[in-house]
Design a protein around this motif. Structure first.
Motif, mmCIF file in Angstrom:
data_model
loop_
_atom_site.group_PDB
_atom_site.id
_atom_site.type_symbol
_atom_site.label_atom_id
_atom_site.label_comp_id
_atom_site.label_asym_id
_atom_site.label_seq_id
_atom_site.Cartn_x
_atom_site.Cartn_y
_atom_site.Cartn_z
ATOM 1 N N LYS A 113 6.518 56.102 37.629
ATOM 2 C CA LYS A 113 7.022 56.514 36.323
ATOM 3 C C LYS A 113 5.901 56.515 35.281
ATOM 4 O O LYS A 113 5.797 57.445 34.464
ATOM 5 C CB LYS A 113 8.141 55.577 35.867
ATOM 6 C CG LYS A 113 9.459 55.751 36.596
ATOM 7 C CD LYS A 113 10.490 54.799 36.011
ATOM 8 C CE LYS A 113 11.838 54.921 36.693
ATOM 9 N NZ LYS A 113 12.845 53.995 36.096
ATOM 10 N N ALA A 114 5.087 55.461 35.291
ATOM 11 C CA ALA A 114 4.004 55.368 34.317
ATOM 12 C C ALA A 114 2.981 56.482 34.518
ATOM 13 O O ALA A 114 2.539 57.120 33.547
ATOM 14 C CB ALA A 114 3.319 54.001 34.425
ATOM 15 N N VAL A 115 2.611 56.718 35.779
ATOM 16 C CA VAL A 115 1.671 57.808 36.080
ATOM 17 C C VAL A 115 2.292 59.146 35.710
ATOM 18 O O VAL A 115 1.631 60.026 35.137
ATOM 19 C CB VAL A 115 1.264 57.780 37.564
ATOM 20 C CG1 VAL A 115 0.430 59.006 37.915
ATOM 21 C CG2 VAL A 115 0.498 56.503 37.883
ATOM 22 N N GLY A 116 3.579 59.309 36.041
ATOM 23 C CA GLY A 116 4.269 60.540 35.700
ATOM 24 C C GLY A 116 4.325 60.772 34.201
ATOM 25 O O GLY A 116 4.141 61.891 33.719
ATOM 26 N N ALA A 117 4.573 59.706 33.440
ATOM 27 C CA ALA A 117 4.597 59.826 31.985
ATOM 28 C C ALA A 117 3.232 60.261 31.463
ATOM 29 O O ALA A 117 3.137 61.106 30.560
ATOM 30 C CB ALA A 117 5.010 58.493 31.363
ATOM 31 N N ALA A 155 8.051 61.921 28.341
ATOM 32 C CA ALA A 155 7.044 60.925 28.703
ATOM 33 C C ALA A 155 7.267 59.632 27.919
ATOM 34 O O ALA A 155 7.179 58.532 28.479
ATOM 35 C CB ALA A 155 5.640 61.480 28.438
ATOM 36 N N ALA A 156 7.557 59.751 26.629
ATOM 37 C CA ALA A 156 7.810 58.561 25.806
ATOM 38 C C ALA A 156 9.033 57.801 26.316
ATOM 39 O O ALA A 156 9.034 56.564 26.384
ATOM 40 C CB ALA A 156 8.000 58.968 24.353
ATOM 41 N N ALA A 157 10.080 58.542 26.697
ATOM 42 C CA ALA A 157 11.285 57.897 27.227
ATOM 43 C C ALA A 157 10.996 57.205 28.557
ATOM 44 O O ALA A 157 11.489 56.100 28.820
ATOM 45 C CB ALA A 157 12.397 58.931 27.400
ATOM 46 N N LEU A 158 10.170 57.834 29.388
ATOM 47 C CA LEU A 158 9.797 57.217 30.665
ATOM 48 C C LEU A 158 9.016 55.927 30.445
ATOM 49 O O LEU A 158 9.256 54.908 31.102
ATOM 50 C CB LEU A 158 8.958 58.198 31.494
ATOM 51 C CG LEU A 158 9.675 59.050 32.539
ATOM 52 C CD1 LEU A 158 8.684 59.990 33.209
ATOM 53 C CD2 LEU A 158 10.350 58.168 33.585
ATOM 54 N N LEU A 159 8.055 55.969 29.535
ATOM 55 C CA LEU A 159 7.253 54.779 29.256
ATOM 56 C C LEU A 159 8.127 53.660 28.692
ATOM 57 O O LEU A 159 7.906 52.481 28.995
ATOM 58 C CB LEU A 159 6.134 55.121 28.271
ATOM 59 C CG LEU A 159 4.981 55.950 28.838
ATOM 60 C CD1 LEU A 159 4.013 56.349 27.734
ATOM 61 C CD2 LEU A 159 4.242 55.167 29.932
ATOM 62 N N LYS A 188 13.189 60.231 34.828
ATOM 63 C CA LYS A 188 13.867 59.939 33.571
ATOM 64 C C LYS A 188 15.365 60.255 33.655
ATOM 65 O O LYS A 188 16.185 59.640 32.964
ATOM 66 C CB LYS A 188 13.214 60.729 32.430
ATOM 67 C CG LYS A 188 13.924 60.568 31.093
ATOM 68 C CD LYS A 188 14.068 59.102 30.713
ATOM 69 C CE LYS A 188 15.018 58.884 29.565
ATOM 70 N NZ LYS A 188 15.392 57.463 29.420
ATOM 71 N N PHE A 189 15.730 61.201 34.519
ATOM 72 C CA PHE A 189 17.117 61.660 34.569
ATOM 73 C C PHE A 189 17.882 61.077 35.763
ATOM 74 O O PHE A 189 19.001 61.489 36.037
ATOM 75 C CB PHE A 189 17.146 63.191 34.641
ATOM 76 C CG PHE A 189 16.508 63.840 33.446
ATOM 77 C CD1 PHE A 189 17.212 63.999 32.263
ATOM 78 C CD2 PHE A 189 15.194 64.268 33.492
ATOM 79 C CE1 PHE A 189 16.624 64.590 31.154
ATOM 80 C CE2 PHE A 189 14.590 64.860 32.390
ATOM 81 C CZ PHE A 189 15.312 65.012 31.219
ATOM 82 N N ILE A 190 17.272 60.113 36.450
ATOM 83 C CA ILE A 190 17.917 59.502 37.608
ATOM 84 C C ILE A 190 18.267 58.059 37.290
ATOM 85 O O ILE A 190 17.418 57.295 36.815
ATOM 86 C CB ILE A 190 17.001 59.552 38.854
ATOM 87 C CG1 ILE A 190 16.693 61.001 39.232
ATOM 88 C CG2 ILE A 190 17.652 58.835 40.035
ATOM 89 C CD1 ILE A 190 15.674 61.126 40.351
ATOM 90 N N ASN A 191 19.500 57.678 37.552
ATOM 91 C CA ASN A 191 19.936 56.283 37.434
ATOM 92 C C ASN A 191 19.811 55.649 38.813
ATOM 93 O O ASN A 191 20.641 55.890 39.694
ATOM 94 C CB ASN A 191 21.379 56.218 36.931
ATOM 95 C CG ASN A 191 21.883 54.792 36.793
ATOM 96 O OD1 ASN A 191 21.148 53.830 37.023
ATOM 97 N ND2 ASN A 191 23.141 54.634 36.436
#
Length: 237
Positions: A76-80, A224-228, A162-165
């Motif tokens: 997630k961090a790398v993706g962001a 990206a901000a939401a992921l971080l 970001k869109f997966i629970n």
């Protein structure tokens, strides 16, 4: 996945899919040269290639989420970070990213010039159908154009988490993500195939293409901000 989250996801991918890329340019060019009915074979190939990339990404995310949850936070961090990079470069290069639309306009101009050279004034698309590649070749071209962009895997891997629970059943969510993406891509491929010439002209008016790219850049950075934020919350929990 809630309906609200799905609508945010669909709105995001719909705007992002609108930007001209290799898939959309192929749909435009083939629609102009070979006609709508023949180009549907190329669109089927584009969809298959996209499905292969999408499935590869989702399977990778699924394995990581089950086997190494901590690694998912790193992904997630790398993706962001990757999405921030995409957002900044997309915004910065917005005014310089009209080359694909220029290619489309050149294809259109060449088509009109060649059409005028026919004594019987038949359209280029009608003439091209008789010398077009076979349906299988059109399909195969679509597959390879879709698969020729390995950056798509990086984008999917950065965009989807970001869109997966991950605490809920995953495969129903994967199906929704896939359906949403394919709906968006198919709609825009049909638009480029049928009305690409008019769309190319519309996007060139008043820097509309540049602003579309800027909007996509903002979407990348917001996600990206939401992921971080999710990553920070995960490490603090």
């Amino acid at each position: 996945m809630s309906i609200q989250l799905f609508m945010v996801y669909f709105a995001s991918v719909f705007l992002i899919s609108a930007t001209p890329g290799p898939n959309m340019l192929l749909a435009f060019q083939y629609g102009l040269n070979y006609g709508v009915k023949r180009t549907l074979w190329a669109l089927a190939g584009l969809s298959l290639g996209l499905f292969i990339l999408l499935l590869s990404t989702l399977l990778g995310i699924d394995v990581i989420s089950r086997e190494s949850p901590w690694l998912l936070e790193i992904v997630k961090a790398v993706g962001a970070s990757y999405l921030v990079y995409l957002g900044v470069t997309t915004w910065r290069d917005a005014d310089n990213n009209s080359s694909l639309m220029q290619d489309a306009k050149e294809v259109s101009a060449a088509a009109e010039a060649l059409d005028r050279s026919y004594p019987d004034a038949r359209s280029l698309s009608s003439a091209a159908v008789s010398i077009a590649p076979s349906n299988i070749k059109l399909f195969r071209a679509g597959v390879w154009v879709s698969l020729s962009n390995p950056k798509a895997i990086l984008f999917f891997a950065a965009f989807f988490p970001k869109f997966i629970n991950f605490s809920a059943p995953l495969w129903p969510q994967y199906i929704l993500l896939t359906v949403g993406l394919f709906m968006s891509e198919t709609i825009w491929q049909m638009i480029y195939m049928i009305g690409g010439k008019k769309l190319a002209g519309w996007l060139e008016v008043g820097h509309r293409l540049a602003w579309l790219n800027r909007i996509c850049g903002v979407i990348f950075i917001v996600i990206a901000a939401a992921l971080l934020t999710d990553v920070i919350k995960g490490f603090m929990a």
